[in-house]
Design a protein around this motif. Structure first.
Motif, mmCIF file in Angstrom:
data_model
loop_
_atom_site.group_PDB
_atom_site.id
_atom_site.type_symbol
_atom_site.label_atom_id
_atom_site.label_comp_id
_atom_site.label_asym_id
_atom_site.label_seq_id
_atom_site.Cartn_x
_atom_site.Cartn_y
_atom_site.Cartn_z
ATOM 1 N N ILE A 218 4.942 -4.154 8.097
ATOM 2 C CA ILE A 218 5.953 -3.282 7.716
ATOM 3 C C ILE A 218 6.098 -1.971 7.066
ATOM 4 O O ILE A 218 5.454 -2.072 5.677
ATOM 5 N N VAL A 219 6.064 -0.975 7.874
ATOM 6 C CA VAL A 219 6.083 0.218 7.433
ATOM 7 C C VAL A 219 7.687 1.193 6.848
ATOM 8 O O VAL A 219 8.322 0.663 7.721
ATOM 9 N N GLY A 220 7.252 1.170 5.624
ATOM 10 C CA GLY A 220 9.343 2.049 5.181
ATOM 11 C C GLY A 220 8.789 3.655 4.755
ATOM 12 O O GLY A 220 7.802 4.005 4.182
ATOM 13 N N ALA A 221 9.322 4.398 4.644
ATOM 14 C CA ALA A 221 10.027 5.876 3.753
ATOM 15 C C ALA A 221 10.345 5.268 2.512
ATOM 16 O O ALA A 221 11.384 4.802 2.507
ATOM 17 N N VAL A 222 9.837 5.541 1.130
ATOM 18 C CA VAL A 222 10.073 5.171 0.137
ATOM 19 C C VAL A 222 11.085 6.952 0.264
ATOM 20 O O VAL A 222 10.654 7.792 0.387
ATOM 21 N N ALA A 223 11.882 6.354 -1.119
ATOM 22 C CA ALA A 223 12.702 7.214 -1.713
ATOM 23 C C ALA A 223 11.942 8.279 -2.842
ATOM 24 O O ALA A 223 12.243 9.358 -2.756
ATOM 25 N N GLN A 224 11.361 7.892 -3.536
ATOM 26 C CA GLN A 224 10.339 8.863 -4.052
ATOM 27 C C GLN A 224 8.947 8.348 -4.047
ATOM 28 O O GLN A 224 8.434 6.699 -4.025
ATOM 29 N N ASP A 225 7.662 8.450 -4.895
ATOM 30 C CA ASP A 225 6.748 7.850 -4.301
ATOM 31 C C ASP A 225 6.551 6.526 -5.853
ATOM 32 O O ASP A 225 6.205 7.107 -6.886
ATOM 33 N N GLY A 226 7.168 5.567 -5.984
ATOM 34 C CA GLY A 226 7.252 4.795 -6.948
ATOM 35 C C GLY A 226 5.432 3.774 -7.015
ATOM 36 O O GLY A 226 5.714 2.116 -6.672
ATOM 37 N N VAL A 227 4.733 4.345 -7.247
ATOM 38 C CA VAL A 227 3.571 4.082 -7.105
ATOM 39 C C VAL A 227 3.243 2.359 -8.354
ATOM 40 O O VAL A 227 3.051 1.284 -7.273
ATOM 41 N N PHE A 228 3.876 2.165 -8.823
ATOM 42 C CA PHE A 228 3.677 1.341 -10.053
ATOM 43 C C PHE A 228 4.989 0.568 -10.414
ATOM 44 O O PHE A 228 5.184 0.333 -11.936
ATOM 45 N N SER A 229 5.991 0.839 -10.033
ATOM 46 C CA SER A 229 7.574 0.957 -10.167
ATOM 47 C C SER A 229 7.317 -0.957 -10.189
ATOM 48 O O SER A 229 7.352 -1.094 -9.251
ATOM 49 N N LYS A 230 8.237 -1.183 -10.725
ATOM 50 C CA LYS A 230 9.085 -2.401 -10.242
ATOM 51 C C LYS A 230 10.007 -2.890 -8.832
ATOM 52 O O LYS A 230 9.747 -3.843 -8.017
ATOM 53 N N ARG A 231 10.709 -1.683 -8.369
ATOM 54 C CA ARG A 231 10.992 -1.964 -6.540
ATOM 55 C C ARG A 231 11.324 0.027 -6.721
ATOM 56 O O ARG A 231 11.240 0.653 -7.142
ATOM 57 N N VAL B 255 0.673 -0.990 0.149
ATOM 58 C CA VAL B 255 -0.111 -0.025 -0.106
ATOM 59 C C VAL B 255 0.788 1.475 -0.128
ATOM 60 O O VAL B 255 1.420 1.358 0.973
ATOM 61 N N TYR B 256 0.828 2.202 -1.329
ATOM 62 C CA TYR B 256 1.986 3.582 -1.033
ATOM 63 C C TYR B 256 0.570 4.505 -0.823
ATOM 64 O O TYR B 256 -0.504 4.640 -1.458
ATOM 65 N N THR B 257 1.255 5.393 0.539
ATOM 66 C CA THR B 257 0.298 6.395 0.798
ATOM 67 C C THR B 257 1.117 7.369 1.205
ATOM 68 O O THR B 257 2.340 7.838 1.913
ATOM 69 N N GLY B 258 1.292 8.137 -0.184
ATOM 70 C CA GLY B 258 2.794 9.127 0.221
ATOM 71 C C GLY B 258 4.140 9.098 -0.267
ATOM 72 O O GLY B 258 4.425 8.176 -1.180
ATOM 73 N N GLU B 259 4.875 9.176 0.945
ATOM 74 C CA GLU B 259 5.867 8.731 1.034
ATOM 75 C C GLU B 259 6.103 7.937 1.531
ATOM 76 O O GLU B 259 7.087 7.047 2.196
ATOM 77 N N LEU B 260 4.925 6.966 1.868
ATOM 78 C CA LEU B 260 4.951 5.270 2.616
ATOM 79 C C LEU B 260 4.972 4.417 1.485
ATOM 80 O O LEU B 260 4.269 4.653 1.083
ATOM 81 N N LEU B 261 5.078 3.651 2.252
ATOM 82 C CA LEU B 261 5.365 2.127 1.762
ATOM 83 C C LEU B 261 4.486 1.239 2.900
ATOM 84 O O LEU B 261 5.510 0.608 3.693
ATOM 85 N N THR B 262 3.685 0.426 3.003
ATOM 86 C CA THR B 262 3.348 -0.201 3.946
ATOM 87 C C THR B 262 2.999 -1.651 3.281
ATOM 88 O O THR B 262 2.485 -2.223 2.351
#
Length: 347
Positions: free
Chosen positions: A212-225, A178-185
């Motif tokens: 697991i909740v992480g802060a993503v380097a960028q908003d990669g909504v549909f990126s493979k990595r 689940v992508y929520t802005g800067e967060l990935l759950t």
């Protein structure tokens, strides 16, 4: 399909302002490509109001099957011309009315026109309601919240704006992201709540399972990595608050902890598990730890043997602790995800 002009203007305005979805942006890029392909350099001398008319005419023409067959193949379009188009059409839109709100007809248009290209699904929360996804996962969307996602394949990816409760179908081979802005759950099978409507922070609270909740380097909504800057692991009755301005996590407990061990929950109902008659405090705290999955300790050795006599069956965890502390003249303190009893003594 004949598209509604108001729907087109609304998406165009949000595209110019940078507030449209990734799916809408992909569609608008294609439309601008049509105009640039057919008009070429001539668009640079066109008045703003006329540019809007030209773009709408091209979209209408491509919507007709017989005209579409005669249309030349799409070519790459100039970034410089596209920028000119954006600024010119923006000025035109401001003159003819500004913002238009997204109607149900717009939602149907976006969903149908993009389904054939990127297969993106969108759900908008009007009233608080439960929605079942294709993998069997359930999502309860709060009003004015929305999710969108590509069809699930090897990984299940969902993008959320607003507040939602997730009950994820267990599938170890396909993680649920689940992508929520800067967060990935990231989860496999669990229940949790995400709240992002406050804008200044995002809260993730776990009710069952592990997240697991992480802060993503960028908003990669549909990126493979996706690259994570930092991450935390949450277990039941824990939550994390991510402060957007500080880019930092604050670990805490949920407001109303639940019993997380099914066997213990059943025993609590059938055997009056929380009725204590002279039971040492240390034993009471161990039972609360096991029942709620939360560490509950006392740093005062003399308190551990103090007898506890009370019926706490109908009380919440925090009320249970308040009653115990009142009897021992102790205090409850929270340190992150740990509860500590301080002071007091046996009476």
């Amino acid at each position: 399909m004949k598209w509604d002009r108001n729907s087109f203007l609304d998406i165009l305005q949000r595209y110019i302002d940078g507030t449209c979805t990734a799916a809408e942006k992909a569609q608008m890029d294609y439309w601008y490509g049509l105009l640039d392909e057919e008009e070429g350099a001539a668009i640079a001398d066109t008045e703003p109001a006329k540019l809007e008319e030209l773009l709408w005419d091209r979209i209408q023409a491509r919507a007709q099957p017989d005209v579409a067959k005669q249309a030349p193949q799409q070519k790459g379009f100039s970034v410089k011309r596209t920028f000119y188009l954006l600024t010119s059409v923006a000025a035109s839109l401001l003159l003819i009315g500004g913002w238009l709100y997204l109607s149900q007809q717009t939602a149907e248009f976006v969903g149908s026109s993009l389904q054939a290209t990127r297969k993106i699904n969108e759900i908008i929360g009007i009233n608080r309601a439960e929605h079942v996804l294709s993998d069997g996962s359930k999502v309860i969307l709060e009003p004015n919240s929305r999710i969108w996602y590509e069809d699930f394949t090897d990984v299940r990816k969902v993008h959320l704006e607003g507040d939602a409760y997730f009950d994820v179908a267990r599938d170890p081979d396909r993680p649920f992201l689940v992508y929520t802005g800067e967060l990935l759950t990231t989860v496999v099978g669990t229940t949790f709540t995400i709240r992002s409507s406050q804008k200044k922070e995002v809260e993730v609270a776990v009710h069952s399972g592990k997240v697991i909740v992480g802060a993503v380097a960028q908003d990669g909504v549909f990126s493979k990595r996706t690259t994570l800057r930092k991450e935390v692991v949450l277990t039941p009755n824990q939550k994390v608050i991510y402060e957007l301005s500080k880019k930092d996590f604050i670990l805490d407990l949920v407001d109303e902890p639940r019993i997380v061990v099914p066997s213990v929950a059943a025993a609590a109902e059938q055997q009056n598990l929380f009725v204590f008659e002279g039971v040492p405090l240390d034993d009471v705290l161990h039972l609360l730890e096991k029942t709620y999955g939360i560490q509950v300790v006392t740093l005062d050795e003399s308190l551990r043997s103090c007898p506890v006599t009370a019926d706490l069956s109908a009380e919440s965890l925090y009320t249970k602790l308040d009653i115990i502390c009142a009897a021992l003249n102790a205090q409850v303190d929270k340190n992150g995800t740990r509860i500590i009893l301080k002071g007091g003594g046996c009476y």
